[in-house]
Structures are given as structure tokens and as C-alpha cells.
Design a protein around this motif. Structure first.
Motif, PDB file in Angstrom:
ATOM      1  N   GLU A 134       0.790  -1.237   0.000  1.00  0.00           N
ATOM      2  CA  GLU A 134       0.000   0.000   0.000  1.00  0.00           C
ATOM      3  C   GLU A 134       0.823   1.289   0.000  1.00  0.00           C
ATOM      4  O   GLU A 134       0.538   2.202  -0.785  1.00  0.00           O
ATOM      5  N   PRO A 135       1.861   1.431   0.855  1.00  0.00           N
ATOM      6  CA  PRO A 135       2.589   2.710   0.856  1.00  0.00           C
ATOM      7  C   PRO A 135       3.266   3.013  -0.477  1.00  0.00           C
ATOM      8  O   PRO A 135       3.368   4.182  -0.871  1.00  0.00           O
ATOM      9  N   LYS A 138       0.441   4.081  -2.900  1.00  0.00           N
ATOM     10  CA  LYS A 138      -0.042   5.426  -2.576  1.00  0.00           C
ATOM     11  C   LYS A 138       0.913   6.485  -3.112  1.00  0.00           C
ATOM     12  O   LYS A 138       0.483   7.508  -3.681  1.00  0.00           O
ATOM     13  N   LYS A 139       2.199   6.238  -2.975  1.00  0.00           N
ATOM     14  CA  LYS A 139       3.175   7.218  -3.461  1.00  0.00           C
ATOM     15  C   LYS A 139       3.150   7.301  -4.987  1.00  0.00           C
ATOM     16  O   LYS A 139       3.285   8.377  -5.565  1.00  0.00           O
ATOM     17  N   VAL A 141       0.526   6.768  -6.945  1.00  0.00           N
ATOM     18  CA  VAL A 141      -0.680   7.520  -7.315  1.00  0.00           C
ATOM     19  C   VAL A 141      -0.489   9.008  -7.041  1.00  0.00           C
ATOM     20  O   VAL A 141      -0.834   9.857  -7.869  1.00  0.00           O
ATOM     21  N   ASP A 142       0.089   9.331  -5.887  1.00  0.00           N
ATOM     22  CA  ASP A 142       0.326  10.735  -5.553  1.00  0.00           C
ATOM     23  C   ASP A 142       1.253  11.401  -6.568  1.00  0.00           C
ATOM     24  O   ASP A 142       1.017  12.554  -6.977  1.00  0.00           O
ATOM     25  N   LEU A 374     -10.004   6.656  -8.709  1.00  0.00           N
ATOM     26  CA  LEU A 374      -8.738   7.084  -8.102  1.00  0.00           C
ATOM     27  C   LEU A 374      -8.336   8.477  -8.544  1.00  0.00           C
ATOM     28  O   LEU A 374      -7.928   9.314  -7.723  1.00  0.00           O
ATOM     29  N   SER A 380      -9.420   6.732  -2.130  1.00  0.00           N
ATOM     30  CA  SER A 380      -8.200   6.480  -1.360  1.00  0.00           C
ATOM     31  C   SER A 380      -7.591   5.135  -1.744  1.00  0.00           C
ATOM     32  O   SER A 380      -8.313   4.149  -1.936  1.00  0.00           O
ATOM     33  N   VAL A 381      -6.275   5.088  -1.848  1.00  0.00           N
ATOM     34  CA  VAL A 381      -5.574   3.828  -2.121  1.00  0.00           C
ATOM     35  C   VAL A 381      -5.889   2.809  -1.028  1.00  0.00           C
ATOM     36  O   VAL A 381      -6.035   1.616  -1.305  1.00  0.00           O
ATOM     37  N   HIS A 382      -6.028   3.281   0.195  1.00  0.00           N
ATOM     38  CA  HIS A 382      -6.326   2.387   1.313  1.00  0.00           C
ATOM     39  C   HIS A 382      -7.641   1.632   1.091  1.00  0.00           C
ATOM     40  O   HIS A 382      -7.794   0.485   1.534  1.00  0.00           O
TER      41      HIS A 382
END
Length: 505
Positions: A134-135, A138-139, A141-142, A374, A380-382
Motif C-alpha cells: 500500500e505505501p 499510494k506514493k 498515485v500521488d 482514483l 483512497s488507495v487504502h
């Protein structure tokens, strides 16, 4: 041609060759990373790929490239150049304009992140542990959201990503064609699920030794026209094709000893990609045009060879006896018709790459809708596992028991390939439309398949699609080959005819 123009043009071509040399090195490093490189070296390898990618990136946006483009694209100069040189310059300018907006340090950070994230994804998939991945996701996607700001928003934020893989495609267009396709397929799937006749496919899930699977896969690749002197077949976690250069086009597959169909059809799929790349005109190989024009057209070829040819009855009338020779005990007493029906059995499944032709497009529509959420709706990726499971329940009536067979099943997001998934369904639609024309022009198509004479089919596809590389856009190819714009009804018609016959509807 004036001497000053010739000097600048030669200098531009030399810079392009240098960029392609970096690309070749990177492609080889990536292939090695995905086909058996030690996992403990992955983080350092990712950093090395990041450094080399950034050096290549800097060349693409260098002052030298800018100078050559400005000079050679002056109208009085540009119109004196050949068509290949003109389109090569346009492609370099497109890449320059996109890349110039991204700071090199940011590009290097992103490349290192996605390269290493793929290795993390492999382990996370094995362990069915989304939290582990996940982390990184998330990065990714950000950073892509940040890149979209650099590139400029095309209609919607997600449109900007779609355009990277299929120039000209938008959410508006996809909503339209996917909606038409979904409206035709959902009732057909319901009819198939309620059919009183159900093909038997259990014989596909016995023990099929990997070595024999590999031998048969190589045999089929040769029959298709894949040139092993310009490529190779290896095993990986998630099958892919990669082009090192025009004389080195590699394919990979993944073997399951309890499923003879999985590696067979992934090999046919990647082989379709490879036929495209191996048959781009050699005069384009040293230019930015020496590759497939888009992922949608590329997928049309992989899906055509995998499904419209590889899952056809006529194809197996020729090749089933060869498969039986490799697995005489497992396929003893099985007829070609039983095999044909077995490999085309339709059932709602969790895994995209193992799904049948009929339900496959629903897997893509699910991913498309999630990617839209997304990037356009701030999902949220979460929450991805939860939304993923809900979509599978909604569209296919099933839900993953763990994330390894759910949100972690594909490598694409780990590599930052958001906007890619729609290419598969576009490829199915392009492929059916192109195949409709091919059947009209090669009137003995079925007879050729039954005799294993695949060369005329490959040559037709080479003439109409492969050889052009990026000289033609996706819309130009589909119009030139079929005489009309993308039309999803060809795919729906093909699937209705095929599954009505198989399921005796």
C-alpha cells in the motif's frame, strides 16, 4: 537538401540513436529483473535503472534536442524532409513537450519507485498482503497526480493518463463504447450461465509437466511465425513481452502444472505482441516510430492470436493432435470438439488473465471504473481492496477470499501503468473489427487455420498493421483497415455467435 539541413538532421538522428541505446540497456535490465534476478539485488537494481532512465530522460529534453526540433520543424525546412523524418520529428516533439514539464530529479524518483515497487508487489502478491504494498502504491498515485498537473489536464485528470497509452481516447469515448459493449454482453452472460448445456473442462486441470508445456509453447510460437533468432521465451511471475531492439523481441509466460491452458494462452498472447514488434518495418528501427502505434492496437494483436485464432475450433483441428502427443495420458480420449469447448468454457472467475473471452471485458471495465475513481473522484488507495471486492460482487457475483486473487493480482499499478487496462478491451474491439475485414479479404481463412498455414494471416496483418509502426495513429489504422471508426458491435456479434453455438442457446 541543403547542407545545413543535412547536418542538423544527421545530428538529430544520432541523438535519437543514443536515446535508443539507453532504452535498450534499460529494457534488458528490466527483463532480467523480472525473469530471475536475485530479489536481494532488486533495490540497488532499481536505483541503477533510475539513474540510467534519468540520463535518457535528460537527452530527450536536452538543449540539443530542442535546437534540432526548432530548426528542423521550421515550415520551409520540414516540408523538404521525407515522411519518415517528418513523423519521427513529430513523435520526438510530442515526447519532448511532455517530458520537459517533469523535473529530472522527480522523474528519477518516480522511476526508482515504480521499479522497486514491482519487486515489492511480487512478494505482497505471494503473501496476499496489501498493507505491505500500500505505501508504495499510494506514493505512485500521488506522484502521478502531480505529473498530471505538469502535463496538463485533458478533459478529466484520468483522460491525461489514457492518452499516454491510446492517443485520442477519453473517458467520454470509453464510457460510450464500454456502455454499448456491456449492454450486449451482460444479457449474453446471463443466458450462458442459465444454459442447460455446460461444456466439460476438468481435463484441463490434471498434472501437465512444465517441460512439455514449454516445448509445446515454443512449437506454437514458431508456427505463428515468431522468430526465435530474434527473440526468446522465458518464465516470469506475470507474463509480458519486451522489445530490446528490432532483432531482440522477448516473450515470457508462467507455467502452472495443474492447468495446461494458462501458459498456452499467455504464450499465444505475448507471441501476438511479439509478432507486431518483430515485423515493424526495419527502416523505422532507428527512429521513435519503430514500435507499435498504441497499446490498444497492440492488444488487438495479442488478443487476436490468443483468442480469435488460438481459441478457434479451426486452429485446434490442426494442432490438437500435436498437443496430445505432448500429453498422451492426460488428453487420451478427448476429442478436438471437447477440447475446443473446454478452453472456451465461460464461468465467472476472479483472475483476469485466466478469464474466458466472454467475461474478460467485465474484468477490464471493473479496473477502468476503479482507476477513474482514483484519479477523478479521489478514491483512497487504502480503500482499493474494499472497492475492488465490491465491484467483483457487482459485476461477476463473486468476491476474492484474499487480496492475492483480488486487488494484488496484476503488476500494472506497481509499474505506474494507470490508464493501460482499457487498452485490453479496446484491443478486443479493434481485433474483432479487424478480423471481420481479414475474413472478407482472406476468404479461405478457416481452411488456412485447419491446415496450420498461418503465414498468409501473419503477412496480411504485417501489411495492414505491423509494418507501419507509429507511422499511422490508432484511428488511422482502424479507418484504413476497416473503413470505419471503432465499433464495439463487431466484438459483441462475434461473442454472441461463438457462445450461442458452444452453449447450444
Amino acid at each position: 537538401m541543403e547542407q545545413s539541413v543535412r547536418v542538423k538532421l544527421d545530428a538529430y538522428k544520432e541523438l535519437v540513436r543514443k536515446i535508443k541505446s539507453y532504452y535498450e540497456s534499460l529494457a534488458l535490465m528490466y527483463w532480467d529483473l523480472r525473469t530471475g534476478a536475485p530479489r536481494k539485488g532488486a533495490e540497488v537494481r532499481a536505483a541503477s535503472i533510475g539513474v540510467l532512465s534519468t540520463e535518457m530522460f535528460k537527452l530527450q529534453i536536452s538543449s540539443e534536442m530542442e535546437e534540432y526540433l526548432q530548426f528542423l520543424m521550421q515550415p520551409d525546412v520540414f516540408h523538404t524532409l521525407s515522411e519518415i523524418d517528418q513523423k519521427s520529428l513529430k513523435e520526438s516533439k510530442r515526447q519532448f513537450d511532455l517530458s520537459k514539464k517533469i523535473p529530472p530529479a522527480k522523474y528519477q524518483e518516480y522511476t526508482e519507485l515504480t521499479t522497486y515497487a514491482e519487486t515489492v508487489w511480487e512478494e505482497a502478491k505471494e503473501k496476499a498482503d496489501f498493507a505491505m504494498f500500500e505505501p508504495y502504491l499510494k506514493k505512485i498515485v500521488d506522484m502521478l497526480q502531480e505529473f498530471i498537473e505538469f502535463w496538463g489536464i485533458k478533459g478529466t485528470r484520468y483522460d491525461t493518463l489514457l492518452d499516454m497509452y491510446e492517443p485520442g481516447i477519453t473517458v467520454e469515448k470509453l464510457d460510450q463504447v464500454f456502455g454499448r459493449l456491456r449492454d450486449r454482453l451482460v444479457p449474453l452472460i446471463e443466458k450462458v450461465q442459465k444454459a442447460s448445456y455446460v461444456p466439460e473442462a476438468g481435463f484441463l486441470n490434471q498434472t501437465f509437466p512444465k517441460q512439455q508445456q514449454d516445448e509445446f509453447g515454443r512449437f506454437i510460437l514458431r508456427e505463428m511465425g515468431y522468430d526465435f533468432e530474434a527473440g526468446r521465451l522465458d518464465e516470469t511471475v506475470h507474463p509480458f513481452e519486451t522489445t530490446i531492439n528490432s532483432g531482440d523481441v522477448r516473450v515470457t509466460t508462467h507455467y502452472y502444472e495443474n492447468d495446461v491452458a494458462s501458459a498456452l494462452f499467455s504464450t499465444l498472447h505475448e507471441g501476438g505482441h511479439a509478432l507486431y514488434e518483430q515485423n515493424v518495418s526495419k527502416e523505422l528501427s532507428a527512429t521513435p516510430l519503430g514500435e507499435g502505434t498504441s497499446m490498444g492496437i497492440h492488444e488487438s494483436q495479442s488478443r487476436t492470436w490468443e483468442n480469435m485464432i488460438g481459441r478457434s475450433r479451426s486452429f485446434w483441428k490442426r494442432y490438437f493432435t500435436d498437443l496430445q502427443k505432448h500429453f498422451p495420458e492426460q488428453l487420451n480420449g478427448i476429442t478436438v470438439d471437447q477440447f475446443y469447448e473446454g478452453i472456451n468454457k465461460s464461468e465467472n472467475s476472479l483472475i483476469r488473465i485466466e478469464s474466458d473471452e466472454l467475461t474478460y471485458n467485465l474484468h477490464i471495465i471493473i479496473r477502468y471504473e476503479i482507476e477513474k475513481m482514483l484519479f477523478n473522484e479521489n478514491l483512497s488507495v487504502h480503500d482499493l481492496p474494499k472497492v475492488w471486492n465490491e465491484k467483483y460482487e457487482q459485476y461477476l457475483g463473486i468476491s476474492p477470499s484474499h487480496d492475492g486473487e483480488g486487488v494484488l493480482q496484476d503488476v500494472h499499478w506497481a509499474g505506474g501503468s494507470f490508464g493501460y487496462f482499457p487498452s485490453y478491451a479496446l484491443g478486443n474491439m479493434y481485433g474483432a473489427q479487424i478480423m471481420n475485414t481479414l475474413r472478407k479479404e482472406i476468404t479461405d481463412f478457416e481452411s488456412l487455420l485447419e491446415k496450420g498455414e498461418l503465414h498468409p494471416i501473419k503477412e496480411w496483418l504485417t501489411d495492414k498493421i505491423y509494418r507501419h509502426g507509429k507511422m499511422l495513429t490508432p484511428s488511422e489504422i482502424i479507418m484504413q483497415v476497416t473503413g470505419e471508426e471503432l465499433n464495439p458491435d463487431y466484438l459483441a456479434d462475434y461473442l454472441e455467435e461463438k457462445y450461442t453455438e458452444i452453449y447450444k442457446l
